[in-house]
Design a protein around this motif. Structure first.
Motif, PDB file in Angstrom:
ATOM      1  N   ARG A 122       0.586  -1.209  -0.139  1.00 15.75           N
ATOM      2  CA  ARG A 122       0.073   0.023   0.048  1.00 15.75           C
ATOM      3  C   ARG A 122       1.121   1.036   0.220  1.00 15.75           C
ATOM      4  NH1 ARG A 122      -2.815   3.039   4.087  1.00 15.75           N
ATOM      5  NH2 ARG A 122      -2.330   1.520   5.675  1.00 15.75           N
ATOM      6  N   PHE A 123       1.745   1.423   0.838  1.00 11.78           N
ATOM      7  CA  PHE A 123       2.930   2.412   0.806  1.00 11.78           C
ATOM      8  C   PHE A 123       3.451   2.649  -0.319  1.00 11.78           C
ATOM      9  CE2 PHE A 123       7.418   3.276   1.148  1.00 11.78           C
ATOM     10  CZ  PHE A 123       7.354   4.768   1.280  1.00 11.78           C
ATOM     11  N   SER A 124       3.844   1.574  -1.131  1.00 11.27           N
ATOM     12  CA  SER A 124       4.754   1.658  -2.371  1.00 11.27           C
ATOM     13  C   SER A 124       3.820   2.258  -3.488  1.00 11.27           C
ATOM     14  CB  SER A 124       5.076   0.292  -2.859  1.00 11.27           C
ATOM     15  OG  SER A 124       6.278  -0.010  -2.061  1.00 11.27           O
ATOM     16  N   THR A 125       2.452   1.742  -3.793  1.00 12.68           N
ATOM     17  CA  THR A 125       1.576   2.353  -4.506  1.00 12.68           C
ATOM     18  C   THR A 125       1.380   3.885  -4.155  1.00 12.68           C
ATOM     19  OG1 THR A 125       0.517   0.225  -4.704  1.00 12.68           O
ATOM     20  CG2 THR A 125      -0.827   2.196  -5.130  1.00 12.68           C
ATOM     21  N   ASP A 126       1.314   4.219  -3.106  1.00 12.15           N
ATOM     22  CA  ASP A 126       1.181   5.680  -2.835  1.00 12.15           C
ATOM     23  C   ASP A 126       2.426   6.417  -3.289  1.00 12.15           C
ATOM     24  OD1 ASP A 126      -1.492   5.117  -1.883  1.00 12.15           O
ATOM     25  OD2 ASP A 126      -0.985   5.223   0.306  1.00 12.15           O
ATOM     26  N   LEU A 127       3.515   6.044  -2.823  1.00 12.62           N
ATOM     27  CA  LEU A 127       4.677   6.426  -3.144  1.00 12.62           C
ATOM     28  C   LEU A 127       4.765   6.903  -4.706  1.00 12.62           C
ATOM     29  CD1 LEU A 127       7.449   7.961  -2.423  1.00 12.62           C
ATOM     30  CD2 LEU A 127       8.327   5.417  -2.348  1.00 12.62           C
ATOM     31  N   TRP A 128       4.659   5.734  -5.414  1.00  6.17           N
ATOM     32  CA  TRP A 128       4.779   5.749  -6.933  1.00  6.17           C
ATOM     33  C   TRP A 128       3.665   6.530  -7.388  1.00  6.17           C
ATOM     34  CZ3 TRP A 128       6.080  -0.088  -6.769  1.00  6.17           C
ATOM     35  CH2 TRP A 128       7.078  -0.269  -6.234  1.00  6.17           C
ATOM     36  N   GLN A 129       2.540   6.668  -6.868  1.00  7.14           N
ATOM     37  CA  GLN A 129       1.471   7.624  -7.263  1.00  7.14           C
ATOM     38  C   GLN A 129       1.944   8.953  -7.411  1.00  7.14           C
ATOM     39  OE1 GLN A 129      -2.138   6.808  -8.390  1.00  7.14           O
ATOM     40  NE2 GLN A 129      -1.783   8.783  -9.287  1.00  7.14           N
ATOM     41  N   GLU A 130       2.675   9.397  -6.251  1.00  6.92           N
ATOM     42  CA  GLU A 130       3.334  10.916  -6.112  1.00  6.92           C
ATOM     43  C   GLU A 130       4.243  10.809  -7.037  1.00  6.92           C
ATOM     44  OE1 GLU A 130       2.769  13.601  -3.735  1.00  6.92           O
ATOM     45  OE2 GLU A 130       0.747  12.203  -4.434  1.00  6.92           O
ATOM     46  N   VAL A 131       5.121   9.806  -7.389  1.00  4.48           N
ATOM     47  CA  VAL A 131       6.225   9.939  -8.560  1.00  4.48           C
ATOM     48  C   VAL A 131       5.721  10.063  -9.681  1.00  4.48           C
ATOM     49  CG1 VAL A 131       8.160   8.514  -9.491  1.00  4.48           C
ATOM     50  CG2 VAL A 131       7.845   8.507  -7.119  1.00  4.48           C
ATOM     51  N   ALA A 132       4.706   9.414 -10.028  1.00  4.65           N
ATOM     52  CA  ALA A 132       3.907   9.719 -11.453  1.00  4.65           C
ATOM     53  C   ALA A 132       3.339  10.985 -11.432  1.00  4.65           C
ATOM     54  CB  ALA A 132       2.794   8.277 -11.308  1.00  4.65           C
ATOM     55  N   ARG A 133       2.825  11.428 -10.425  1.00  6.83           N
ATOM     56  CA  ARG A 133       2.211  12.727 -10.621  1.00  6.83           C
ATOM     57  C   ARG A 133       3.056  13.707 -11.026  1.00  6.83           C
ATOM     58  NH1 ARG A 133       1.741  17.256  -7.358  1.00  6.83           N
ATOM     59  NH2 ARG A 133       2.727  15.918  -5.581  1.00  6.83           N
ATOM     60  N   LEU A 134       4.216  13.699 -10.119  1.00 12.29           N
ATOM     61  CA  LEU A 134       5.598  14.646 -10.460  1.00 12.29           C
ATOM     62  C   LEU A 134       6.142  14.741 -11.841  1.00 12.29           C
ATOM     63  CD1 LEU A 134       7.007  14.496  -6.859  1.00 12.29           C
ATOM     64  CD2 LEU A 134       5.802  16.330  -7.895  1.00 12.29           C
ATOM     65  N   THR A 135       6.147  13.512 -12.540  1.00 12.98           N
ATOM     66  CA  THR A 135       6.936  13.143 -13.552  1.00 12.98           C
ATOM     67  C   THR A 135       6.019  13.079 -14.781  1.00 12.98           C
ATOM     68  OG1 THR A 135       6.678  10.809 -13.264  1.00 12.98           O
ATOM     69  CG2 THR A 135       8.796  11.935 -12.322  1.00 12.98           C
ATOM     70  N   ASP A 136       4.432  12.961 -14.619  1.00 14.52           N
ATOM     71  CA  ASP A 136       3.779  12.712 -15.582  1.00 14.52           C
ATOM     72  C   ASP A 136       4.111  11.152 -16.446  1.00 14.52           C
ATOM     73  OD1 ASP A 136       2.158  15.049 -15.745  1.00 14.52           O
ATOM     74  OD2 ASP A 136       3.726  16.068 -16.627  1.00 14.52           O
ATOM     75  N   ILE A 137       4.763  10.322 -15.621  1.00 11.86           N
ATOM     76  CA  ILE A 137       4.833   8.987 -16.028  1.00 11.86           C
ATOM     77  C   ILE A 137       3.598   8.233 -15.420  1.00 11.86           C
ATOM     78  CG2 ILE A 137       6.012   6.899 -15.722  1.00 11.86           C
ATOM     79  CD1 ILE A 137       8.634   8.766 -15.386  1.00 11.86           C
ATOM     80  N   PRO A 138       2.988   7.281 -16.352  1.00 10.70           N
ATOM     81  CA  PRO A 138       2.068   6.613 -15.592  1.00 10.70           C
ATOM     82  C   PRO A 138       2.253   5.866 -14.365  1.00 10.70           C
ATOM     83  CG  PRO A 138       1.920   6.250 -18.060  1.00 10.70           C
ATOM     84  CD  PRO A 138       3.249   6.943 -17.550  1.00 10.70           C
ATOM     85  N   LEU A 139       1.290   5.583 -13.424  1.00 12.93           N
ATOM     86  CA  LEU A 139       1.625   4.904 -12.286  1.00 12.93           C
ATOM     87  C   LEU A 139       2.212   3.477 -12.720  1.00 12.93           C
ATOM     88  CD1 LEU A 139       1.435   4.576  -9.206  1.00 12.93           C
ATOM     89  CD2 LEU A 139      -0.828   3.712  -9.573  1.00 12.93           C
ATOM     90  N   ALA A 140       1.446   2.725 -13.375  1.00 13.38           N
ATOM     91  CA  ALA A 140       2.075   1.160 -13.712  1.00 13.38           C
ATOM     92  C   ALA A 140       3.410   1.352 -14.099  1.00 13.38           C
ATOM     93  CB  ALA A 140       1.116   0.520 -14.719  1.00 13.38           C
ATOM     94  N   GLN A 141       3.842   2.349 -15.115  1.00 14.06           N
ATOM     95  CA  GLN A 141       5.290   2.460 -15.448  1.00 14.06           C
ATOM     96  C   GLN A 141       6.203   2.764 -14.259  1.00 14.06           C
ATOM     97  OE1 GLN A 141       6.440   1.840 -18.500  1.00 14.06           O
ATOM     98  NE2 GLN A 141       8.324   1.864 -17.328  1.00 14.06           N
ATOM     99  N   ALA A 142       5.850   3.797 -13.371  1.00 16.54           N
ATOM    100  CA  ALA A 142       6.452   4.199 -12.147  1.00 16.54           C
ATOM    101  C   ALA A 142       6.818   2.828 -11.225  1.00 16.54           C
ATOM    102  CB  ALA A 142       6.060   5.207 -11.355  1.00 16.54           C
ATOM    103  N   ALA A 143       5.850   2.187 -11.035  1.00 20.57           N
ATOM    104  CA  ALA A 143       5.758   0.913 -10.356  1.00 20.57           C
ATOM    105  C   ALA A 143       6.698  -0.116 -10.948  1.00 20.57           C
ATOM    106  CB  ALA A 143       4.497   0.227 -10.087  1.00 20.57           C
ATOM    107  N   ALA A 144       6.733  -0.508 -12.209  1.00 25.52           N
ATOM    108  CA  ALA A 144       7.420  -1.288 -13.014  1.00 25.52           C
ATOM    109  C   ALA A 144       8.705  -0.857 -12.886  1.00 25.52           C
ATOM    110  CB  ALA A 144       7.039  -1.354 -14.244  1.00 25.52           C
ATOM    111  N   ASP A 145       9.150   0.210 -13.079  1.00 24.35           N
ATOM    112  CA  ASP A 145      10.525   1.091 -13.111  1.00 24.35           C
ATOM    113  C   ASP A 145      11.211   0.682 -11.763  1.00 24.35           C
ATOM    114  OD1 ASP A 145      10.138   1.878 -15.756  1.00 24.35           O
ATOM    115  OD2 ASP A 145      10.176   4.089 -15.031  1.00 24.35           O
ATOM    116  N   GLY A 146      10.300   0.938 -10.474  1.00 26.74           N
ATOM    117  CA  GLY A 146      10.681   0.764  -9.202  1.00 26.74           C
ATOM    118  C   GLY A 146      11.157  -0.577  -9.005  1.00 26.74           C
TER     119      GLY A 146
END
Length: 216
Positions: free
Chosen positions: A23-47
């Motif tokens: 749950r934490f990782s999803t929330d964190l990557w959601q913030e990363v996605a918002r700041l980078t305009d990268i889709p959440l699924a991509q930010a999570a996959a990259d992580g």
């Protein structure tokens, strides 16, 4: 402190054991996605690809953010805000630790991962886990934690030679030294009681882990 409790070295894993890392990782990557305009699924996959160790894993947040060209200090502030704005402990985590302490045990957190990232997740919850008031949540009474980048069985064997103990962890088959019992927690299971296995037990929640610890 009872004699049995005082003699038992009790190590508690953090991620997926006390702390809802998914749950934490999803929330964190959601913030990363918002700041980078990268889709959440991509930010999570990259992580998932930024590991501190090629075999043991361990998420390297610093390298992940650097790959996006994000400023380090700002992104650590984002992580800190996510951690402190929510409560990622499982519902049974704080009571589990507090009851063990009240019964004379001295549990401590033994967490695998990259130091600054793991510390940022652990420190804000030390007080709550140990039973501090809300005002002291971020400092709290002492509850030790150790962060390592090696196999837990190896660390325990060297740090506590000849000791009796137990490790509560969501990762199974840690190859613990003689005298240590593995309590593997798998929250996806529907067990009515702890199940014995070679070298330890399997449990579905921390209440069952507590029952095992009392029996040791």
């Amino acid at each position: 402190m009872t004699r049995a409790a005082g003699e038992l070295n009790l190590a508690l894993d953090y991620d997926f054991t006390l702390f809802d890392t998914a749950r934490f990782s999803t929330d964190l990557w959601q913030e990363v996605a918002r700041l980078t305009d990268i889709p959440l699924a991509q930010a999570a996959a990259d992580g998932e690809g930024f590991h501190a160790d090629p075999v043991l894993g361990g998420y390297d947040y610093e390298k992940h953010m650097a790959a996006y060209g994000l400023e380090s200090a700002a992104m650590w502030a984002v992580l800190d805000d996510v951690v402190r704005s929510n409560d990622y402990l499982y519902e049974d985590s704080a009571e589990f630790v507090q009851v063990l302490r009240a019964e004379g045990y001295r549990p401590y957190i033994l967490s695998y991962g990259v130091m600054p990232y793991q510390r940022a997740k652990i420190v804000p919850y030390i007080g709550k886990l140990a039973g501090a008031s809300d005002e002291r949540r971020n400092t709290g009474p002492d509850l030790g934690y150790t962060i390592i980048l090696r196999r837990k069985g190896e660390y325990i064997a060297e740090a506590y030679p000849g000791a009796r103990g137990a490790l509560v962890d969501d990762v199974a088959n840690q190859i613990l030294p003689e005298g240590f019992v593995e309590i593997h927690i798998d929250r996806s299971l529907e067990l009515t009681s702890p199940q014995e296995k070679a070298g330890g037990f399997v449990v579905a929640n921390l209440a069952q882990a507590q029952h095992v610890i009392r029996s040791l």
